[in-house]
Write a protein that holds these residues in place. Structure first.
Motif, PDB file in Angstrom:
ATOM      1  N   UNK A 135       0.776  -1.129   0.069  1.00 13.82           N
ATOM      2  CA  UNK A 135       0.066  -0.009   0.108  1.00 13.82           C
ATOM      3  C   UNK A 135       0.816   1.315  -0.026  1.00 13.82           C
ATOM      4  N   UNK A 136       1.967   1.184   0.603  1.00  8.04           N
ATOM      5  CA  UNK A 136       2.915   2.362   0.696  1.00  8.04           C
ATOM      6  C   UNK A 136       4.181   2.222   0.234  1.00  8.04           C
ATOM      7  N   UNK A 137       4.237   2.093  -1.166  1.00  2.00           N
ATOM      8  CA  UNK A 137       5.464   1.902  -1.849  1.00  2.00           C
ATOM      9  C   UNK A 137       6.578   3.162  -1.690  1.00  2.00           C
ATOM     10  N   UNK A 138       6.335   4.322  -1.216  1.00  3.96           N
ATOM     11  CA  UNK A 138       7.304   5.266  -0.855  1.00  3.96           C
ATOM     12  C   UNK A 138       7.980   5.329   0.378  1.00  3.96           C
ATOM     13  N   UNK A 139       7.333   4.228   1.380  1.00  7.86           N
ATOM     14  CA  UNK A 139       7.884   4.017   2.536  1.00  7.86           C
ATOM     15  C   UNK A 139       8.873   2.870   2.584  1.00  7.86           C
ATOM     16  N   UNK A 140       9.904   3.167   3.062  1.00  8.73           N
ATOM     17  CA  UNK A 140      11.143   2.209   3.040  1.00  8.73           C
ATOM     18  C   UNK A 140      10.740   1.168   4.054  1.00  8.73           C
ATOM     19  N   UNK A 141      11.269  -0.324   3.963  1.00  6.69           N
ATOM     20  CA  UNK A 141      11.279  -1.316   4.804  1.00  6.69           C
ATOM     21  C   UNK A 141      11.545  -1.002   6.235  1.00  6.69           C
ATOM     22  N   UNK A 142      12.554  -0.330   6.536  1.00  7.81           N
ATOM     23  CA  UNK A 142      12.759  -0.126   7.932  1.00  7.81           C
ATOM     24  C   UNK A 142      11.818   0.839   8.709  1.00  7.81           C
ATOM     25  N   UNK A 143      11.397   1.772   8.028  1.00 12.50           N
ATOM     26  CA  UNK A 143      10.313   2.591   8.576  1.00 12.50           C
ATOM     27  C   UNK A 143       8.944   1.743   8.772  1.00 12.50           C
ATOM     28  N   UNK A 144       8.917   0.799   7.822  1.00 14.80           N
ATOM     29  CA  UNK A 144       7.451   0.075   7.768  1.00 14.80           C
ATOM     30  C   UNK A 144       7.508  -0.771   8.973  1.00 14.80           C
ATOM     31  N   UNK A 145       8.867  -1.472   9.123  1.00 15.62           N
ATOM     32  CA  UNK A 145       8.865  -2.607  10.390  1.00 15.62           C
ATOM     33  C   UNK A 145       8.797  -1.837  11.805  1.00 15.62           C
ATOM     34  N   UNK A 146       9.267  -0.609  11.759  1.00 13.72           N
ATOM     35  CA  UNK A 146       9.400   0.131  12.919  1.00 13.72           C
ATOM     36  C   UNK A 146       7.891   0.568  13.375  1.00 13.72           C
ATOM     37  N   UNK A 147       7.169   1.064  12.397  1.00 11.81           N
ATOM     38  CA  UNK A 147       5.871   1.469  12.574  1.00 11.81           C
ATOM     39  C   UNK A 147       4.836   0.000  12.879  1.00 11.81           C
ATOM     40  N   UNK A 148       5.219  -0.930  12.492  1.00  7.18           N
ATOM     41  CA  UNK A 148       4.377  -2.255  12.660  1.00  7.18           C
ATOM     42  C   UNK A 148       4.837  -2.605  14.180  1.00  7.18           C
ATOM     43  N   UNK A 149       6.189  -2.664  14.494  1.00 11.18           N
ATOM     44  CA  UNK A 149       6.773  -2.909  15.845  1.00 11.18           C
ATOM     45  C   UNK A 149       5.970  -1.832  16.780  1.00 11.18           C
ATOM     46  N   UNK A 150       5.936  -0.768  16.555  1.00 10.83           N
ATOM     47  CA  UNK A 150       5.323   0.375  17.677  1.00 10.83           C
ATOM     48  C   UNK A 150       3.870   0.065  17.620  1.00 10.83           C
ATOM     49  N   UNK A 151       3.283  -0.362  16.803  1.00  9.54           N
ATOM     50  CA  UNK A 151       1.779  -0.676  16.755  1.00  9.54           C
ATOM     51  C   UNK A 151       1.426  -2.005  17.560  1.00  9.54           C
ATOM     52  N   UNK A 152       2.345  -3.005  17.361  1.00  8.08           N
ATOM     53  CA  UNK A 152       1.979  -4.301  17.929  1.00  8.08           C
ATOM     54  C   UNK A 152       2.518  -4.007  19.359  1.00  8.08           C
ATOM     55  N   UNK A 153       3.283  -3.025  19.718  1.00 11.24           N
ATOM     56  CA  UNK A 153       3.616  -2.818  21.304  1.00 11.24           C
ATOM     57  C   UNK A 153       2.665  -1.738  21.865  1.00 11.24           C
ATOM     58  N   UNK A 154       2.064  -1.232  21.238  1.00 15.38           N
ATOM     59  CA  UNK A 154       1.195  -0.073  21.775  1.00 15.38           C
ATOM     60  C   UNK A 154       0.016  -0.921  22.541  1.00 15.38           C
TER      61      UNK A 154
END
Length: 182
Positions: A135-154
Motif C-alpha cells: 500500500x505504501x510503496x514510498x515508505x522504506x522497509x525499515x520505517x515500515x517495520x518500526x511502525x508495525x513494531x510500534x503498533x504491535x507494542x502499543x
C-alpha cells in the motif's frame, strides 16, 4: 433495503450472539452461518454509505468482544484475522471511508490485541508488512517495520490510533480532516 439488512445483522449480534451458534445442531452449518455474518459485516464496513459502514464496524466490535466471552477467539483468529485485517486496512487508507476512521482504528486495535494472544508477533508482523508494503510503496522497509513494531507494542488505544494516522506518510486525507483526529 441494505440499511435494513445491516440493522438486522446488528440486532442479531447485539441481542442474540450466543444463539447464532445454536441455529443448527450441525456445527458445520452453524459455523457457515457465522461465516456469512462475518463476510457481510466486512462487506458492510467497505460500503460507501456511512451509516452502513458504521453499523458494520460497531457490530464487529461487539462481536469481537463477545467472542472473547464465548471462548471462540482462537477459532475466530485463525479463520478470519487475515481477511478482516486486509479488508479493514484497505478502507483505512483509501481516503473514501474517513468518516469512520476512529471506529476502524478501534477495530484494528482489538484485532491486534487478539493477535497477541494467538500468534507470535513475527507472524502478525509479516502479515502486516505485506499489507503496508503493497500500500505504501514510498515508505522504506525499515520505517515500515518500526511502525508495525510500534503498533504491535502499543497498549493504549488512543496512542495506537494516532500512530496509525501519523506513522504513515502517504495519506490521502486533507489537512482539514487530519485536524479532526484530535
Amino acid at each position: 433495503l441494505r440499511k435494513n439488512f445491516f440493522s438486522l445483522l446488528r440486532i442479531l449480534i447485539l441481542d442474540f450472539f450466543p444463539e447464532i451458534f445454536k441455529l443448527d445442531n450441525n456445527p458445520v452449518k452453524a459455523e457457515k452461518f457465522f461465516e456469512i455474518i462475518i463476510h457481510s459485516l466486512s462487506w458492510g464496513f467497505k460500503h460507501f454509505e456511512k451509516e452502513i459502514s458504521k453499523k458494520s464496524i460497531e457490530s464487529l466490535l461487539y462481536l469481537v468482544d463477545s467472542i472473547g466471552q464465548e471462548s471462540l477467539k482462537h477459532h475466530f483468529f485463525f479463520k478470519f484475522f487475515k481477511q478482516l485485517m486486509n479488508d479493514l486496512f484497505s478502507v483505512m487508507i483509501d481516503g473514501l471511508h474517513f468518516s469512520c476512521f476512529k471506529l476502524q482504528c478501534k477495530l484494528f486495535f482489538k484485532l491486534f490485541q487478539i493477535s497477541k494472544e494467538y500468534s507470535e508477533n513475527s507472524v502478525v508482523q509479516t502479515c502486516l508488512l505485506n499489507f503496508f508494503t503493497n500500500s505504501f510503496l514510498e515508505i522504506g522497509p525499515d520505517e515500515l517495520e518500526k511502525l508495525i513494531s510500534d503498533l504491535l507494542n502499543e497498549a493504549d488505544e488512543e496512542k495506537f490510533r494516532k500512530k496509525i494516522f501519523l506513522g504513515v506518510k502517504f495519506n490521502p486525507i486533507s489537512q482539514e480532516e487530519s485536524s479532526s483526529m484530535d
